[in-house]
Design a protein around this motif. Structure first.
Motif, PDB file in Angstrom:
ATOM      1  N   ARG A  80       6.501  -0.693 -85.714  1.00  0.00           N
ATOM      2  CA  ARG A  80       6.249  -0.803 -87.149  1.00  0.00           C
ATOM      3  C   ARG A  80       7.099   0.241 -87.846  1.00  0.00           C
ATOM      4  O   ARG A  80       6.969   1.428 -87.582  1.00  0.00           O
ATOM      5  N   ARG A  81       7.985  -0.199 -88.725  1.00  0.00           N
ATOM      6  CA  ARG A  81       8.935   0.703 -89.372  1.00  0.00           C
ATOM      7  C   ARG A  81       8.662   0.771 -90.860  1.00  0.00           C
ATOM      8  O   ARG A  81       8.430  -0.252 -91.508  1.00  0.00           O
ATOM      9  N   ARG A  82       8.699   1.989 -91.381  1.00  0.00           N
ATOM     10  CA  ARG A  82       8.430   2.204 -92.797  1.00  0.00           C
ATOM     11  C   ARG A  82       9.405   1.401 -93.656  1.00  0.00           C
ATOM     12  O   ARG A  82      10.623   1.470 -93.478  1.00  0.00           O
ATOM     13  N   GLY A  83       8.876   0.661 -94.599  1.00  0.00           N
ATOM     14  CA  GLY A  83       9.701  -0.078 -95.526  1.00  0.00           C
ATOM     15  C   GLY A  83      10.422  -1.268 -94.949  1.00  0.00           C
ATOM     16  O   GLY A  83      11.202  -1.916 -95.644  1.00  0.00           O
ATOM     17  N   VAL A  84      10.190  -1.559 -93.669  1.00  0.00           N
ATOM     18  CA  VAL A  84      10.882  -2.672 -93.012  1.00  0.00           C
ATOM     19  C   VAL A  84       9.900  -3.731 -92.552  1.00  0.00           C
ATOM     20  O   VAL A  84      10.029  -4.913 -92.864  1.00  0.00           O
ATOM     21  N   GLY A  85       8.882  -3.314 -91.797  1.00  0.00           N
ATOM     22  CA  GLY A  85       7.916  -4.239 -91.232  1.00  0.00           C
ATOM     23  C   GLY A  85       7.848  -4.096 -89.729  1.00  0.00           C
ATOM     24  O   GLY A  85       8.226  -3.063 -89.170  1.00  0.00           O
ATOM     25  N   THR A  86       7.383  -5.135 -89.049  1.00  0.00           N
ATOM     26  CA  THR A  86       7.253  -5.115 -87.595  1.00  0.00           C
ATOM     27  C   THR A  86       8.498  -5.711 -86.972  1.00  0.00           C
ATOM     28  O   THR A  86       8.875  -6.845 -87.272  1.00  0.00           O
ATOM     29  N   THR A  87       9.154  -4.944 -86.106  1.00  0.00           N
ATOM     30  CA  THR A  87      10.393  -5.391 -85.475  1.00  0.00           C
ATOM     31  C   THR A  87      10.265  -5.375 -83.957  1.00  0.00           C
ATOM     32  O   THR A  87       9.396  -4.700 -83.398  1.00  0.00           O
ATOM     33  N   VAL A  88      11.150  -6.116 -83.305  1.00  0.00           N
ATOM     34  CA  VAL A  88      11.197  -6.129 -81.846  1.00  0.00           C
ATOM     35  C   VAL A  88      11.814  -4.818 -81.382  1.00  0.00           C
ATOM     36  O   VAL A  88      12.904  -4.435 -81.828  1.00  0.00           O
ATOM     37  N   ALA A  89      11.117  -4.114 -80.489  1.00  0.00           N
ATOM     38  CA  ALA A  89      11.553  -2.781 -80.071  1.00  0.00           C
ATOM     39  C   ALA A  89      12.609  -2.859 -78.976  1.00  0.00           C
ATOM     40  O   ALA A  89      12.619  -3.797 -78.167  1.00  0.00           O
ATOM     41  N   PRO A  90      13.494  -1.879 -78.913  1.00  0.00           N
ATOM     42  CA  PRO A  90      14.425  -1.786 -77.784  1.00  0.00           C
ATOM     43  C   PRO A  90      13.678  -1.347 -76.535  1.00  0.00           C
ATOM     44  O   PRO A  90      12.511  -0.947 -76.621  1.00  0.00           O
ATOM     45  N   PRO A  91      14.303  -1.418 -75.369  1.00  0.00           N
ATOM     46  CA  PRO A  91      13.632  -0.958 -74.139  1.00  0.00           C
ATOM     47  C   PRO A  91      13.174   0.479 -74.270  1.00  0.00           C
ATOM     48  O   PRO A  91      13.779   1.275 -74.989  1.00  0.00           O
ATOM     49  N   ARG A  92      12.101   0.811 -73.573  1.00  0.00           N
ATOM     50  CA  ARG A  92      11.569   2.170 -73.649  1.00  0.00           C
ATOM     51  C   ARG A  92      12.594   3.192 -73.169  1.00  0.00           C
ATOM     52  O   ARG A  92      13.350   2.955 -72.246  1.00  0.00           O
ATOM     53  N   VAL A  93      12.573   4.329 -73.834  1.00  0.00           N
ATOM     54  CA  VAL A  93      13.509   5.399 -73.535  1.00  0.00           C
ATOM     55  C   VAL A  93      13.075   6.157 -72.295  1.00  0.00           C
ATOM     56  O   VAL A  93      11.891   6.428 -72.105  1.00  0.00           O
ATOM     57  N   GLY A  94      14.023   6.513 -71.456  1.00  0.00           N
ATOM     58  CA  GLY A  94      13.713   7.308 -70.271  1.00  0.00           C
ATOM     59  C   GLY A  94      13.972   8.774 -70.521  1.00  0.00           C
ATOM     60  O   GLY A  94      15.089   9.182 -70.789  1.00  0.00           O
ATOM     61  N   VAL A  95      12.915   9.590 -70.493  1.00  0.00           N
ATOM     62  CA  VAL A  95      13.033  11.030 -70.719  1.00  0.00           C
ATOM     63  C   VAL A  95      12.149  11.739 -69.719  1.00  0.00           C
ATOM     64  O   VAL A  95      11.013  11.339 -69.506  1.00  0.00           O
ATOM     65  N   ALA A  96      12.667  12.798 -69.088  1.00  0.00           N
ATOM     66  CA  ALA A  96      11.835  13.597 -68.186  1.00  0.00           C
ATOM     67  C   ALA A  96      11.050  14.605 -69.004  1.00  0.00           C
ATOM     68  O   ALA A  96      11.610  15.395 -69.749  1.00  0.00           O
ATOM     69  N   VAL A  97       9.724  14.566 -68.867  1.00  0.00           N
ATOM     70  CA  VAL A  97       8.872  15.504 -69.596  1.00  0.00           C
ATOM     71  C   VAL A  97       8.571  16.720 -68.747  1.00  0.00           C
ATOM     72  O   VAL A  97       8.509  17.839 -69.208  1.00  0.00           O
TER      73      VAL A  97
END
Length: 253
Positions: free
Chosen positions: A67-84
């Motif tokens: 859900r993006r401000r001022g845009v609406g609901t969009t199809v998301a890109p693949p999840r980001v890979g980050v080491a926590v």
């Protein structure tokens, strides 16, 4: 888009709708494309808007939608890979730390943090705000609470706040500081200040990870990190490390 009516199924209606919507995302939409409004989607699938919202929220939590401000609901890109987390636990700000300092102020921490730090409920501590991103996308925001006793020598800097003071606090890391085990995590809804920093709407699903850092047998700092649930998947291994996986097929444990 054609019209599809949902049949009676033994599973919750919103969950079945979530499956149907997921298939539609794969076959009819591309990454970044805006979905029709809720009224049109509810009419297409013959469901109440409340049921549709439940399904959309589930897909958002799974990282399929944004859900993006001022845009609406969009199809998301693949999840980001980050080491926590990693096998080598380091003090915040050390070499290899992926977080970027944004600000530092002196303030009274939340009661739960004060209890963990054993500083007293009215004692001010260094409160560092940090952010984390990848590929130009914000994925996490952190508040790092450091009592004055953990960083006794800040004479080299006069700034009462700001990035420079944050870096000065992080440079004064105690010897043998390490995260405690285990870390604590929970699902939550993003408050307004975190939502803005993470480019999300208030109330969006987030994952909150709390970590204590120890030095000389005492709590030297407490980190409260908030991760975007739509882009991050947390997995806790035997070492207590936390990773965010890019592969959407890999389940979080």
């Amino acid at each position: 888009m054609g019209t599809t009516q949902l049949e009676t199924v033994p599973e919750p209606k919103y969950w079945h709708l979530r499956t149907v919507l997921s298939e539609a995302l794969d076959s009819e939409f591309s990454v970044g494309e805006i979905l029709p409004n809720e009224r049109d989607l509810a009419a297409r699938f013959g469901v109440a808007r409340a049921t549709l919202r439940q399904a959309l929220e589930q897909l958002e939590l799974e990282g399929r939608l944004q859900r993006r401000r001022g845009v609406g609901t969009t199809v998301a890109p693949p999840r980001v890979g980050v080491a926590v987390g990693s096998e080598q636990h380091v003090w915040p700000g050390a070499v290899g730390d992926a977080w970027q300092p944004m600000d530092c102020v002196t303030a009274v921490p939340p009661t739960a943090v004060a209890d963990a730090l054993e500083t007293g409920h009215d004692v001010e501590v260094h409160t560092i705000r940090r952010s984390r991103g990848t590929h130009g996308q914000p994925v996490a925001a952190e508040l790092l609470y450091v009592p004055a006793g953990s960083v006794p020598d800040l004479s080299a800097i006069d700034a009462p706040a700001g990035v420079a003071r944050a870096r000065a606090v992080l440079l004064q890391r105690p010897r043998l500081a390490r995260p405690a085990q285990p870390r604590a995590s929970k699902r939550a809804a993003a408050p307004a200040h975190d939502a803005k920093e993470l480019d999300r709407l208030p109330g969006a699903p987030v994952l909150v990870v709390t970590t204590r850092f120890y030095a000389r047998g005492r709590t030297a700092a407490v980190s409260v990190a908030t991760y975007r649930a739509d882009t991050c998947r947390l997995t806790f291994g035997d070492s207590g490390g936390v990773e965010i996986h890019h592969d959407p097929e890999r389940r979080a444990s």
